[in-house]
Design a protein around this motif. Structure first.
Motif, PDB file in Angstrom:
ATOM      1  N   ARG A   1       0.835  -1.208   0.000  1.00  0.00           N
ATOM      2  CA  ARG A   1       0.000   0.000   0.000  1.00  0.00           C
ATOM      3  C   ARG A   1       0.865   1.251   0.000  1.00  0.00           C
ATOM      4  O   ARG A   1       2.000   1.234   0.445  1.00  0.00           O
ATOM      5  CB  ARG A   1      -0.891   0.014   1.240  1.00  0.00           C
ATOM      6  CG  ARG A   1      -1.813  -1.182   1.299  1.00  0.00           C
ATOM      7  CD  ARG A   1      -2.667  -1.185   2.561  1.00  0.00           C
ATOM      8  NE  ARG A   1      -3.392  -2.435   2.648  1.00  0.00           N
ATOM      9  CZ  ARG A   1      -4.471  -2.738   1.946  1.00  0.00           C
ATOM     10  NH1 ARG A   1      -4.989  -1.861   1.131  1.00  0.00           N
ATOM     11  NH2 ARG A   1      -5.071  -3.905   2.069  1.00  0.00           N
ATOM     12  N   ARG A   2       0.255   2.346  -0.460  1.00  0.00           N
ATOM     13  CA  ARG A   2       0.887   3.653  -0.331  1.00  0.00           C
ATOM     14  C   ARG A   2       0.480   4.208   1.040  1.00  0.00           C
ATOM     15  O   ARG A   2      -0.676   4.126   1.425  1.00  0.00           O
ATOM     16  CB  ARG A   2       0.448   4.580  -1.460  1.00  0.00           C
ATOM     17  CG  ARG A   2       1.089   4.177  -2.799  1.00  0.00           C
ATOM     18  CD  ARG A   2       0.671   5.078  -3.933  1.00  0.00           C
ATOM     19  NE  ARG A   2      -0.745   4.950  -4.264  1.00  0.00           N
ATOM     20  CZ  ARG A   2      -1.273   3.966  -4.998  1.00  0.00           C
ATOM     21  NH1 ARG A   2      -0.494   3.020  -5.463  1.00  0.00           N
ATOM     22  NH2 ARG A   2      -2.548   3.931  -5.262  1.00  0.00           N
ATOM     23  N   MET A   3       1.457   4.756   1.755  1.00  0.00           N
ATOM     24  CA  MET A   3       1.215   5.247   3.104  1.00  0.00           C
ATOM     25  C   MET A   3       1.234   6.772   3.136  1.00  0.00           C
ATOM     26  O   MET A   3       2.081   7.404   2.513  1.00  0.00           O
ATOM     27  CB  MET A   3       2.292   4.694   4.046  1.00  0.00           C
ATOM     28  CG  MET A   3       2.075   4.995   5.526  1.00  0.00           C
ATOM     29  SD  MET A   3       2.586   6.612   6.114  1.00  0.00           S
ATOM     30  CE  MET A   3       4.351   6.481   6.106  1.00  0.00           C
ATOM     31  N   TYR A   4       0.259   7.322   3.846  1.00  0.00           N
ATOM     32  CA  TYR A   4       0.189   8.762   4.094  1.00  0.00           C
ATOM     33  C   TYR A   4       0.061   8.971   5.602  1.00  0.00           C
ATOM     34  O   TYR A   4      -0.558   8.170   6.290  1.00  0.00           O
ATOM     35  CB  TYR A   4      -1.045   9.379   3.429  1.00  0.00           C
ATOM     36  CG  TYR A   4      -1.035   9.329   1.922  1.00  0.00           C
ATOM     37  CD1 TYR A   4      -0.539  10.396   1.183  1.00  0.00           C
ATOM     38  CD2 TYR A   4      -1.528   8.221   1.238  1.00  0.00           C
ATOM     39  CE1 TYR A   4      -0.537  10.358  -0.201  1.00  0.00           C
ATOM     40  CE2 TYR A   4      -1.526   8.182  -0.147  1.00  0.00           C
ATOM     41  CZ  TYR A   4      -1.031   9.252  -0.859  1.00  0.00           C
ATOM     42  OH  TYR A   4      -1.020   9.214  -2.234  1.00  0.00           O
ATOM     43  N   TRP A   5       0.616  10.077   6.100  1.00  0.00           N
ATOM     44  CA  TRP A   5       0.368  10.479   7.482  1.00  0.00           C
ATOM     45  C   TRP A   5      -0.914  11.297   7.505  1.00  0.00           C
ATOM     46  O   TRP A   5      -1.161  12.091   6.596  1.00  0.00           O
ATOM     47  CB  TRP A   5       1.524  11.314   8.030  1.00  0.00           C
ATOM     48  CG  TRP A   5       2.769  10.539   8.286  1.00  0.00           C
ATOM     49  CD1 TRP A   5       3.951  10.678   7.638  1.00  0.00           C
ATOM     50  CD2 TRP A   5       2.968   9.519   9.263  1.00  0.00           C
ATOM     51  NE1 TRP A   5       4.872   9.791   8.140  1.00  0.00           N
ATOM     52  CE2 TRP A   5       4.291   9.066   9.147  1.00  0.00           C
ATOM     53  CE3 TRP A   5       2.149   8.927  10.225  1.00  0.00           C
ATOM     54  CZ2 TRP A   5       4.823   8.067   9.956  1.00  0.00           C
ATOM     55  CZ3 TRP A   5       2.688   7.927  11.022  1.00  0.00           C
ATOM     56  CH2 TRP A   5       3.997   7.508  10.897  1.00  0.00           C
ATOM     57  N   ASN A   6      -1.709  11.146   8.537  1.00  0.00           N
ATOM     58  CA  ASN A   6      -2.993  11.845   8.629  1.00  0.00           C
ATOM     59  C   ASN A   6      -2.840  13.365   8.633  1.00  0.00           C
ATOM     60  O   ASN A   6      -3.707  14.074   8.139  1.00  0.00           O
ATOM     61  CB  ASN A   6      -3.779  11.392   9.860  1.00  0.00           C
ATOM     62  CG  ASN A   6      -3.072  11.711  11.167  1.00  0.00           C
ATOM     63  OD1 ASN A   6      -1.846  11.777  11.229  1.00  0.00           O
ATOM     64  ND2 ASN A   6      -3.838  11.891  12.216  1.00  0.00           N
ATOM     65  N   ASN A   7      -1.731  13.885   9.148  1.00  0.00           N
ATOM     66  CA  ASN A   7      -1.565  15.345   9.196  1.00  0.00           C
ATOM     67  C   ASN A   7      -0.974  15.922   7.909  1.00  0.00           C
ATOM     68  O   ASN A   7      -0.781  17.116   7.801  1.00  0.00           O
ATOM     69  CB  ASN A   7      -0.741  15.762  10.412  1.00  0.00           C
ATOM     70  CG  ASN A   7       0.629  15.133  10.445  1.00  0.00           C
ATOM     71  OD1 ASN A   7       0.927  14.241   9.653  1.00  0.00           O
ATOM     72  ND2 ASN A   7       1.453  15.581  11.361  1.00  0.00           N
ATOM     73  N   ASP A   8      -0.703  15.060   6.905  1.00  0.00           N
ATOM     74  CA  ASP A   8      -0.182  15.531   5.622  1.00  0.00           C
ATOM     75  C   ASP A   8      -1.247  15.578   4.532  1.00  0.00           C
ATOM     76  O   ASP A   8      -0.935  15.907   3.390  1.00  0.00           O
ATOM     77  CB  ASP A   8       0.965  14.627   5.142  1.00  0.00           C
ATOM     78  CG  ASP A   8       2.219  14.807   5.970  1.00  0.00           C
ATOM     79  OD1 ASP A   8       2.366  15.862   6.627  1.00  0.00           O
ATOM     80  OD2 ASP A   8       3.061  13.885   5.972  1.00  0.00           O
ATOM     81  N   ILE A   9      -2.461  15.232   4.874  1.00  0.00           N
ATOM     82  CA  ILE A   9      -3.551  15.218   3.885  1.00  0.00           C
ATOM     83  C   ILE A   9      -4.692  16.095   4.391  1.00  0.00           C
ATOM     84  O   ILE A   9      -4.800  16.357   5.584  1.00  0.00           O
ATOM     85  CB  ILE A   9      -4.037  13.780   3.591  1.00  0.00           C
ATOM     86  CG1 ILE A   9      -4.540  13.099   4.860  1.00  0.00           C
ATOM     87  CG2 ILE A   9      -2.921  12.968   2.941  1.00  0.00           C
ATOM     88  CD1 ILE A   9      -5.161  11.732   4.617  1.00  0.00           C
ATOM     89  N   PRO A  10      -5.561  16.569   3.494  1.00  0.00           N
ATOM     90  CA  PRO A  10      -6.634  17.481   3.894  1.00  0.00           C
ATOM     91  C   PRO A  10      -7.642  16.874   4.865  1.00  0.00           C
ATOM     92  O   PRO A  10      -8.132  17.544   5.758  1.00  0.00           O
ATOM     93  CB  PRO A  10      -7.333  17.843   2.587  1.00  0.00           C
ATOM     94  CG  PRO A  10      -6.428  17.407   1.500  1.00  0.00           C
ATOM     95  CD  PRO A  10      -5.518  16.374   2.043  1.00  0.00           C
ATOM     96  N   SER A  11      -7.957  15.588   4.714  1.00  0.00           N
ATOM     97  CA  SER A  11      -8.941  14.951   5.585  1.00  0.00           C
ATOM     98  C   SER A  11      -8.489  13.540   5.909  1.00  0.00           C
ATOM     99  O   SER A  11      -8.270  12.731   5.002  1.00  0.00           O
ATOM    100  CB  SER A  11     -10.308  14.894   4.906  1.00  0.00           C
ATOM    101  OG  SER A  11     -11.186  14.053   5.636  1.00  0.00           O
ATOM    102  N   ALA A  12      -8.374  13.234   7.193  1.00  0.00           N
ATOM    103  CA  ALA A  12      -7.971  11.893   7.605  1.00  0.00           C
ATOM    104  C   ALA A  12      -9.130  10.907   7.501  1.00  0.00           C
ATOM    105  O   ALA A  12      -8.951   9.722   7.729  1.00  0.00           O
ATOM    106  CB  ALA A  12      -7.437  11.926   9.032  1.00  0.00           C
ATOM    107  N   ALA A  13     -10.306  11.383   7.137  1.00  0.00           N
ATOM    108  CA  ALA A  13     -11.478  10.516   7.026  1.00  0.00           C
ATOM    109  C   ALA A  13     -11.663   9.956   5.622  1.00  0.00           C
ATOM    110  O   ALA A  13     -12.396   8.991   5.436  1.00  0.00           O
ATOM    111  CB  ALA A  13     -12.730  11.279   7.445  1.00  0.00           C
TER     112      ALA A  13
END
Length: 176
Positions: free
Chosen positions: A25-37
């Motif tokens: 999977r591609r991983m993102y941090w929740n604080n690096d994207i507009p919505s963690a939802a």
């Protein structure tokens, strides 16, 4: 890498998750994207699920690997994407190595792939290597607008991993 006494009581105790740990999977941090939802790639609603991760914590010049199981990951039901809660992993990093704020998640540990005859052997040894599924490279996401910063051609493969062309899959979903 160290040896870890992370073993299930028996094969019945293996994780029964909706999201297969064996899928890269591609991983993102929740604080690096507009919505963690919602998924930063296709906009689908993310689903929280417990998994086991390999965490690397840096203290001074030393890097200490350790395994942690937690529910700080939210998975996309449509794309091979996981969004990790940075604060949750930061807390695990401090528990693993005192006084450290520098850490990274190396990937998801595929506990289900450990053969039954090796469940009693500590992970990370020569006879039972850690079944690590490393993260795929993540495309850049504009934090403020939630869209990709690089150009994707209409006829390029869709970045969600569906195998379809971008124009037939997520093109309308990613352009706000």
């Amino acid at each position: 890498m160290g040896v870890y006494n992370f073993q299930s009581e028996n094969s019945v105790n293996k994780m029964l998750n909706k999201f297969d740990a064996a899928i890269p999977r591609r991983m993102y941090w929740n604080n690096d994207i507009p919505s963690a939802a919602s998924c930063p790639e296709c906009g689908a609603t993310l689903e929280k699920e417990s998994h086991v991760y390999l965490l690397l914590v840096k203290e001074g010049a030393e890097v200490t690997p350790f395994i942690t199981g937690n529910n700080d990951g939210s998975f996309c039901p449509k794309c091979p994407v996981v969004v990790l809660d940075k604060d949750g992993f930061a807390q695990k990093a401090v528990l693993g190595v005192a006084e450290s704020e520098h850490f990274m998640v190396a990937g998801i540990v595929d506990i289900d792939s450990i053969p039954e005859d090796k469940e009693h052997i500590p992970l990370g040894g020569d006879n039972n290597p850690i079944p690590l599924v490393e993260f795929l490279p993540s495309p850049a996401v504009n934090k403020n607008r939630g869209i990709r910063t690089e150009k994707i051609g209409r006829n390029d493969p869709c970045p969600c991993g569906s195998g379809k062309k971008y124009k037939k899959c997520c093109m309308g979903k990613l352009i706000a």
